[in-house]
Design an enzyme around this catalytic site. Sequence first.
Site, PDB file in Angstrom:
ATOM      1  N   HIS A   1       4.094  -2.065   3.142  1.00  0.00           N
ATOM      2  CA  HIS A   1       2.835  -2.775   3.361  1.00  0.00           C
ATOM      3  C   HIS A   1       1.719  -1.836   3.815  1.00  0.00           C
ATOM      4  O   HIS A   1       1.915  -1.020   4.703  1.00  0.00           O
ATOM      5  CB  HIS A   1       2.964  -3.850   4.458  1.00  0.00           C
ATOM      6  CG  HIS A   1       4.262  -4.551   4.512  1.00  0.00           C
ATOM      7  ND1 HIS A   1       4.577  -5.607   3.693  1.00  0.00           N
ATOM      8  CD2 HIS A   1       5.362  -4.341   5.282  1.00  0.00           C
ATOM      9  CE1 HIS A   1       5.795  -6.026   3.966  1.00  0.00           C
ATOM     10  NE2 HIS A   1       6.302  -5.276   4.924  1.00  0.00           N
TER      11      HIS A   1
ATOM     12  N   ARG B   1      -1.190   7.697  -7.061  1.00  0.00           N
ATOM     13  CA  ARG B   1      -2.154   8.639  -7.620  1.00  0.00           C
ATOM     14  C   ARG B   1      -1.457   9.943  -8.024  1.00  0.00           C
ATOM     15  O   ARG B   1      -0.265  10.123  -7.766  1.00  0.00           O
ATOM     16  CB  ARG B   1      -3.263   8.882  -6.594  1.00  0.00           C
ATOM     17  CG  ARG B   1      -4.077   7.617  -6.314  1.00  0.00           C
ATOM     18  CD  ARG B   1      -4.995   7.790  -5.113  1.00  0.00           C
ATOM     19  NE  ARG B   1      -6.001   8.825  -5.356  1.00  0.00           N
ATOM     20  CZ  ARG B   1      -6.797   9.308  -4.396  1.00  0.00           C
ATOM     21  NH1 ARG B   1      -6.678   8.854  -3.140  1.00  0.00           N
ATOM     22  NH2 ARG B   1      -7.692  10.237  -4.682  1.00  0.00           N
TER      23      ARG B   1
ATOM     24  N   SER C   1       4.667   0.220  12.931  1.00  0.00           N
ATOM     25  CA  SER C   1       3.411  -0.248  12.344  1.00  0.00           C
ATOM     26  C   SER C   1       2.199   0.362  13.042  1.00  0.00           C
ATOM     27  O   SER C   1       2.241   0.689  14.227  1.00  0.00           O
ATOM     28  CB  SER C   1       3.334  -1.772  12.434  1.00  0.00           C
ATOM     29  OG  SER C   1       4.380  -2.362  11.700  1.00  0.00           O
TER      30      SER C   1
END
Length: 453
Positions: A360, A330, A402
């Site tokens: 990811h 963006r 993660s």
Amino acid sequence: MKFSTVILAAGKGTRMHSNMPKVLHTLAGKPMVKHVIDTCNNLGAQNIHLVYGHGGDQMQQALVNESVNWVLQAQQLGTGHAVDQASPHFQDDEKILVLYGDVPLISEDTIESLLEAQPTDGIALLTVVLEDPTGYGRIVRKRGPVVAIVEQKDASEEQKLIKEVNTGVLVATGRDLKRWLAGLNNNNAQGEYYLTDVIAAAHDEGRAVEAVHPSHSIEVEGVNDRIQLARLERAFQARQAKKLLEQGVMLRDPARFDLRGTLQCGSDVEIDVNVIIEGNVSIGNNVVIGAGSILKDCEIDDNTVIRPYSVIEGATVGENCTVGPFTRLRPGAELRDDAHVGNFVEMKNARLGEGSKANHLTYLGDAEIGKGVNVGAGVITCNYDGANKHKTVIGDDVFVGSDCQLVAPVTIGNGATIGAGTTLTKNVAEGELVITRAPERKIAGWQRPAKKK
């Protein structure tokens, strides 16, 4: 060459079945009338008189940044009446070019030819030969010269066989055009004041009328319904694709490529199918754009691969980067050289440093990320507290495991490690390991519930 332009754009466009004025419907992402305005500006028109009627507020809002003279045609009484509304603004000695807001593909070359062809004190007229001239005004000649234009509803059976037709585009001197417009009447089948009647008026005065043909008939095709608009869209896109191919850009399928702005390309660029380019886009050398990607107002540097279905808007991508598939960059996103962002990664107002990776399921907003950083799957920069945005700063060579939440404002020093599952709310010093996890519990003797029989 000094000239001013009248653009007729007052029609409602009933067959478009829309509440929006016809000329505001877009072709290649831009209102049809804006194409015409841009062409005139590129040629150096001194004044652009825009004749409007239906949807005046919408027109002025959509074209608020355009330097045009707004001329109201309160009643739609024909093309001659429309041009006459602008005639008080004509200078006697200037060339007046009449164009149409729903004829968006007329080229600069054709207009220049028309302006150059105008006889002294005469008219230059743009005509085209059509296999099926139904609906168009016929060009009537007498031993060569044009003497009149007869509209379809007023034409005799013999005149209806004529295949040379009027496009409505013409050039005349301001002084003459004002006089001829003042002499028009509406004694015809439609009860309108036809601009085409100025041709007969010029002939009656012994003035020369010079006919010029466009480079291609598609240039003078108008839009009255969405079918015609779609046809012109594909014609315009085909023309742009041809130019890119000639410049060395590899379009895998030119028929499935849309350019809705400007595109600057280096050498050996490959663009796969169904790619859309909007705004101003710059692509370097040896860049591959994957299928279904959308690029808007962005810069992509050399040797970068944009994998399929990525959306890049207002972003900068450095050299040797990999983006996607299914990445969204963006406005304010920046990838430094050798950075990687993968599937379902979103960035806004964030910089990913040289050689850093977020491969990811990650959101990076209002963040500065250094070199050699690994951002694990499911990491979120929590940048918004419900009222204000806050910044996350990550130093060089940081490992973020993660499923971490980085609650901004927060700073992570160089070489730090954030363990998987951490919710980080405080700054981390260089080289530190931070883990915030609930204690792991093992339940002895637990059994799964049995299914009811």
